[in-house]
Design a protein around this motif. Sequence first.
Motif, short mmCIF file in Angstrom:
data_model
loop_
_atom_site.label_atom_id
_atom_site.label_comp_id
_atom_site.label_asym_id
_atom_site.label_seq_id
_atom_site.Cartn_x
_atom_site.Cartn_y
_atom_site.Cartn_z
N LEU A 181 40.90 76.31 45.46
CA LEU A 181 41.64 77.18 44.34
C LEU A 181 41.43 78.48 44.85
O LEU A 181 40.67 78.45 44.66
CB LEU A 181 42.56 76.94 43.35
N THR A 182 42.69 79.55 44.73
CA THR A 182 41.77 81.20 44.95
C THR A 182 43.95 81.43 44.41
O THR A 182 43.83 81.11 43.97
CB THR A 182 42.55 81.02 46.41
N ASP B 63 45.04 85.38 41.77
CA ASP B 63 44.25 86.32 41.38
C ASP B 63 43.64 86.92 40.05
O ASP B 63 43.96 85.85 38.95
CB ASP B 63 46.09 87.42 41.35
N PRO B 64 43.80 88.04 39.45
CA PRO B 64 43.39 88.95 37.77
C PRO B 64 44.27 87.67 37.02
O PRO B 64 45.45 87.92 36.84
CB PRO B 64 43.07 90.08 38.88
N GLY B 65 43.19 87.72 36.36
CA GLY B 65 44.20 86.97 34.65
C GLY B 65 43.03 86.40 34.09
O GLY B 65 42.23 85.72 34.85
N GLU B 66 44.09 85.01 33.68
CA GLU B 66 42.99 83.92 33.40
C GLU B 66 43.13 82.37 33.29
O GLU B 66 44.35 82.38 33.75
CB GLU B 66 43.10 83.71 31.33
N LEU B 67 42.34 81.83 33.83
CA LEU B 67 42.36 80.29 34.86
C LEU B 67 41.74 79.58 33.55
O LEU B 67 40.51 80.02 33.16
CB LEU B 67 41.10 81.12 36.27
N ASP B 68 42.54 78.63 33.26
CA ASP B 68 42.43 77.13 32.60
C ASP B 68 42.41 76.08 33.63
O ASP B 68 43.60 76.03 33.67
CB ASP B 68 43.33 77.81 31.69
N LEU B 69 41.52 75.65 33.02
CA LEU B 69 41.64 74.39 33.81
C LEU B 69 40.66 73.52 32.99
O LEU B 69 40.23 73.01 32.71
CB LEU B 69 40.44 73.78 35.51
N SER B 70 42.21 71.74 33.74
CA SER B 70 41.51 71.21 32.42
C SER B 70 41.57 69.73 33.34
O SER B 70 42.49 69.61 33.98
CB SER B 70 43.14 70.40 31.15
N TYR B 71 40.72 69.05 33.16
CA TYR B 71 40.10 67.41 34.30
C TYR B 71 40.23 66.16 33.32
O TYR B 71 39.32 67.09 32.30
CB TYR B 71 39.06 67.91 34.79
N THR B 72 41.44 65.57 33.09
CA THR B 72 41.23 63.95 33.33
C THR B 72 41.00 62.60 33.15
O THR B 72 41.55 63.04 34.23
CB THR B 72 42.12 63.71 31.19
N ALA B 73 40.19 62.20 32.96
CA ALA B 73 40.33 61.40 33.87
C ALA B 73 39.98 59.64 32.70
O ALA B 73 38.84 59.93 31.83
CB ALA B 73 39.44 61.06 34.67
N SER B 74 40.06 58.75 33.37
CA SER B 74 39.32 57.27 32.89
C SER B 74 38.80 56.62 34.13
O SER B 74 39.56 56.40 35.08
CB SER B 74 40.55 56.23 32.34
N VAL B 75 37.54 55.64 33.93
CA VAL B 75 37.31 55.82 35.19
C VAL B 75 36.16 54.96 35.01
O VAL B 75 35.64 54.66 33.87
CB VAL B 75 35.34 56.49 35.44
N THR B 76 36.56 53.43 35.70
CA THR B 76 35.68 52.43 35.59
C THR B 76 34.70 51.45 35.65
O THR B 76 33.98 52.50 37.59
CB THR B 76 36.25 51.07 36.01
N VAL B 77 32.69 52.06 36.11
CA VAL B 77 31.71 52.11 36.01
C VAL B 77 31.21 50.42 36.04
O VAL B 77 31.63 49.62 35.06
CB VAL B 77 31.04 52.51 35.98
N ASP C 122 51.21 75.49 36.00
CA ASP C 122 52.58 75.73 37.08
C ASP C 122 52.49 76.92 38.08
O ASP C 122 53.00 76.71 39.37
CB ASP C 122 54.10 75.67 36.29
N ASP C 123 51.09 78.27 37.95
CA ASP C 123 51.69 78.61 38.81
C ASP C 123 50.07 79.10 39.86
O ASP C 123 49.84 79.82 40.10
CB ASP C 123 51.50 80.40 38.17
N VAL C 124 49.56 77.47 39.86
CA VAL C 124 47.99 77.99 40.58
C VAL C 124 48.14 76.84 41.66
O VAL C 124 48.62 75.49 41.15
CB VAL C 124 47.57 77.56 39.55
N ALA C 125 48.15 76.94 42.87
CA ALA C 125 48.11 76.05 43.71
C ALA C 125 46.60 75.88 43.72
O ALA C 125 45.81 76.27 43.57
CB ALA C 125 48.57 76.57 44.96
N TRP C 126 46.28 74.29 44.81
CA TRP C 126 45.93 74.08 44.71
C TRP C 126 45.07 72.61 45.15
O TRP C 126 45.95 72.25 45.83
CB TRP C 126 44.81 73.22 43.42
N THR C 127 44.14 72.12 46.16
CA THR C 127 44.38 71.44 46.66
C THR C 127 42.52 70.82 46.07
O THR C 127 41.91 70.92 46.40
CB THR C 127 44.44 71.85 48.34
#
Length: 274
Positions: free
Chosen positions: A62-63, A65-79, A43-48
């Motif tokens: 995104l930018t 401050d010091p600390g842990e950054l945990d990024l999760s990306y999920t997607a369903s893609v039709t090829v 909730d506390d990380v702003a991104w574009t």
Amino acid sequence: MNEILITSRLRYEVTERASFAFSIVAARTDHQTVTKETIDLGDDVAWTMVPYGSGTHQLLRLTVDPGELDLSYTASVTVSAQTDRPDGLDEVPFDEVPAEVLPYLNPSRYCESDRVGNFSFRLFGDTPAGYDRVKAISDWVHDNLVYESGSTDGSSSATDVLLQRAGVCRDFAHVAITLCRAIGVPARYVSGYGIGVDPQDFHGFFEAYVGTDWYLFDPTGMAQSNALVRIGYGRDAADAPFATLVGRADLLEKEITVASDGKLEKEPATASTA
């Protein structure tokens, strides 16, 4: 059509304020549709999300401050791959190559095509020009290089890999691209995801311009062309890293999973207009 499910998790320890540009989001192309997508950074990380290059490639910026950054990306893609095999497609004469495609005939940081012209012509000069020749190049790379984790590093180029005959997915792609360009076929590096990649990670493959379209190839042989999901592309891997940062941060964890929601269709040749 194949529905491919992707999960990508990156965890960093940020020691000084840092700005990131992540290239992990599935591209939007005529042959690839993102049907569902979630980005979780807390909730506390702003991104574009910003378009890059032709606009099919998306950068997550995104930018923090010091600390842990945990990024999760999920997607369903039709090829959606082409159903016809383009074995008869010819190479495009140089004077008809579109202006935007011309840069992919030139040498680049990891693909020194100006150094292997004679070598490439000795191997493939008598192979029928067009899709068949690119397929022969991809097959040759698969048959003559050994996939060996840790055998190369960030400074290893295609000529280095040709000498030692071992590398990882990006090296296989760089060698194939180099041989294609050396013989006059535009080729470019593609970053993405693939079903069957072992060990599972961000995957590097390539595409060549034949006829009037770009066609995907995976010289590692790990993934079918219709089991590949594009993220971005460039002259070589230097143009398509999964993460770029300014600041100080250490990657603590990288976990990638890629799977199909059912049985993969029989592999056709895959065009990927971008």
